[in-house]
Enzyme design. Structure first.
Site, PDB file in Angstrom:
ATOM      1  N   GLU A 219     -27.647   2.177 -16.722  1.00  0.00           N
ATOM      2  CA  GLU A 219     -27.195   3.111 -15.687  1.00  0.00           C
ATOM      3  C   GLU A 219     -27.002   4.532 -16.232  1.00  0.00           C
ATOM      4  OE1 GLU A 219     -26.421   2.639 -12.431  1.00  0.00           O
ATOM      5  OE2 GLU A 219     -26.449   0.456 -12.208  1.00  0.00           O
TER       6      GLU A 219
ATOM      7  N   HIS B  19     -29.668   4.499 -13.422  1.00  0.00           N
ATOM      8  CA  HIS B  19     -29.015   4.529 -12.117  1.00  0.00           C
ATOM      9  C   HIS B  19     -30.016   4.935 -11.039  1.00  0.00           C
ATOM     10  CE1 HIS B  19     -25.373   4.700  -9.670  1.00  0.00           C
ATOM     11  NE2 HIS B  19     -25.759   5.871  -9.181  1.00  0.00           N
TER      12      HIS B  19
ATOM     13  N   SER C 102     -24.372   3.093  -5.358  1.00  0.00           N
ATOM     14  CA  SER C 102     -23.502   4.093  -5.973  1.00  0.00           C
ATOM     15  C   SER C 102     -22.314   4.379  -5.061  1.00  0.00           C
ATOM     16  CB  SER C 102     -24.320   5.357  -6.289  1.00  0.00           C
ATOM     17  OG  SER C 102     -23.628   6.221  -7.137  1.00  0.00           O
TER      18      SER C 102
END
Length: 466
Positions: free
Chosen positions: A298, A389, A185
């Site tokens: 995600e 995610h 990320s």
């Protein structure tokens, strides 16, 4: 059993358990407060004797994620000023040289720490890799844009940590000539910037980008968050004015200004800015070998737990298409491939491809060096999160026990085995075990059962954005 290692600034005491030596909370730069606040990282003062490195060091000032994310991604909060510290796990401090992996955590540049149990590096050390995890400044302290302070201070912190690795990792059994920097990320976004930064040249040799593509903004855009905070604080938008304020007060206002933003829905936040120093305006093409990819769904981390996926109506979807100037033909293509899907699912799928999968594929297309692309597809049963995610991290670290908030109990160990081995192989040799990216677009799809390479998955949808 305790063990001593000697760094350039002094000796540190670690601890050996099950043949793994762990050194925690080693400072790589001076505390970024007082005279160092809103400044570039300064060298840490040498110390006499042996400094204990037995517990995690202070974490960067931050507030927890808002509910319900705070239960899925729990933050650590360790008070103290010396938050520019790192941790080392090694199988043999006196041996080596072993491959080195440096982990840069995610968290939208305002959350996270190297002290999260999920990032425990014991499995990497068990398998012959020296793992280093890094804390860096977050939020306005690390990425606020001011006229009287250096930009990208959090990125400068990461560079200082990588410099420490170059100068000291041999004392922990690591090879300074074989360093792979890894992140997820915001950590991956940081690494994308580091691959083109002249300040980071020569400090690492390979890079892993998990769910984070290259992303920078102009200084003028990056300064908007500071201006909004300054307005709420009734002070000038300068580092001098902010440095005079209490840390907790800044965090309160920062949370008010950016607390509801997320990477998919957007909103005010913190970004890496183009400063023509750390981040050049015309960056060179990265030459380091890359391993990059994202998770199949995600968006579900942000859209599902709070119910946003159900609140997106057909009208909301149409308005979002207009706002982001998404052509109608793109939306029709996604709808046709997902008959009966909720508007929130369609929006989330498009957002994932627009913000993550598409940019990462284009990065792979643009590179002369070897690039390996993956997709993580195993769906978590927790809260219908799917392949959301951050889900892959527990598998990469072979640390399912500390990933249960996202994975649930009983996550497939064979998937962790194969994914963990692939990351180790890439760090050791530059080859994770499948074909490098080329015109066929091979993607290693990590799933259970059935991890395998797929050629050009969902290429029609990705091409629709071009």
């Amino acid at each position: 059993m305790d063990i001593i290692a000697t760094t350039c600034r002094g000796k540190v005491r670690g601890r050996v358990r099950d043949r793994i030596a762990t050194f925690l909370g080693i400072p790589y730069a001076a505390a970024p407060f007082g005279t160092h606040r809103f400044r570039a990282p300064a060298p840490v003062e040498p110390w006499e004797g042996v400094r204990d490195a037995l517990e995690y060091g202070p974490t960067a000032p931050q507030r927890p994620y808002r509910p319900p994310l705070d239960q899925l991604i729990p933050d650590m909060n360790i008070p103290g000023d010396e938050c520019l510290n790192l941790n080392v796990w090694t199988p043999d401090p006196g041996g080596g040289p072993l491959p080195v992996m440096v982990w840069i955590h995610g968290g939208s540049l305002r959350n996270g720490s190297a002290a999260m149990p999920l990032y425990d590096g014991e499995a990497f050390a068990r398998d012959g890799v020296v793992l280093v995890s890094v804390n860096y400044r977050l939020g306005v302290e690390g990425f606020g844009v001011f006229p009287d302070a250096p930009d990208n201070r959090g990125l400068l912190d990461q560079i200082a940590a990588l410099t420490w690795v170059r100068d000291n990792i041999a004392a922990f059994g690591g090879d300074p000539g074989n360093v792979t920097v890894c992140g997820e990320s915001a950590g991956a976004i940081s690494i994308a910037a580091l691959t083109t930064s002249p300040r980071a040249a020569g400090l690492f040799h390979r890079a892993v980008l998990q769910s984070g593509p290259p992303h920078t903004v102009p200084r003028s855009r990056g300064a908007k968050t500071v201006r909004a905070m300054a307005k709420a604080l009734h002070v000038p938008a300068t580092a001098q004015a902010f440095a005079a304020l209490d840390r907790e007060r800044l965090l309160d206002v920062q949370t008010e200004v950016v607390g509801k933003a997320d990477p998919i829905s957007g909103g005010p936040g913190f970004d890496i800015v183009v400063d023509d120093d750390v981040v050049p305006a015309d960056p060179p093409v990265p030459t380091a070998d890359l391993l990059l990819g994202c998770n199949r769904e995600e968006y579900r981390l942000w859209f599902v737990p709070g119910g946003a996926v159900d609140r997106v109506s057909a009208l909301t979807l149409r308005l979002a298409l207009l706002k982001f100037r998404i052509p109608g033909r793109v939306a029709r293509l996604y709808r046709a491939a997902r008959p009966g899907a909720k508007p929130g699912v369609i929006l989330g799928e498009m957002a994932t491809d627009l913000l993550l999968r598409g940019p990462l594929n284009r990065l792979a297309d643009s590179r002369p060096a070897r690039t390996y692309v993956y997709e993580f597809a195993w769906p978590s049963p927790v809260l219908e999160l799917g392949a959301c995610h951050a889900l892959e991290i527990a598998f990469v670290f072979d640390n399912l026990r500390h990933g249960e908030a996202l994975t649930g109990p009983g996550a497939p160990q064979p998937l962790a085995d194969v994914m963990h081995r692939s990351w180790i192989a890439f760090a050791a040799t530059g080859d994770p075990g499948w074909e490098a990216w080329d015109a066929r677009r091979p993607v290693m799809v990590f799933d259970h059962p059935g991890t395998a390479v797929t050629l050009a998955p969902r290429q029609e949808e990705l091409e629709a954005w071009l």
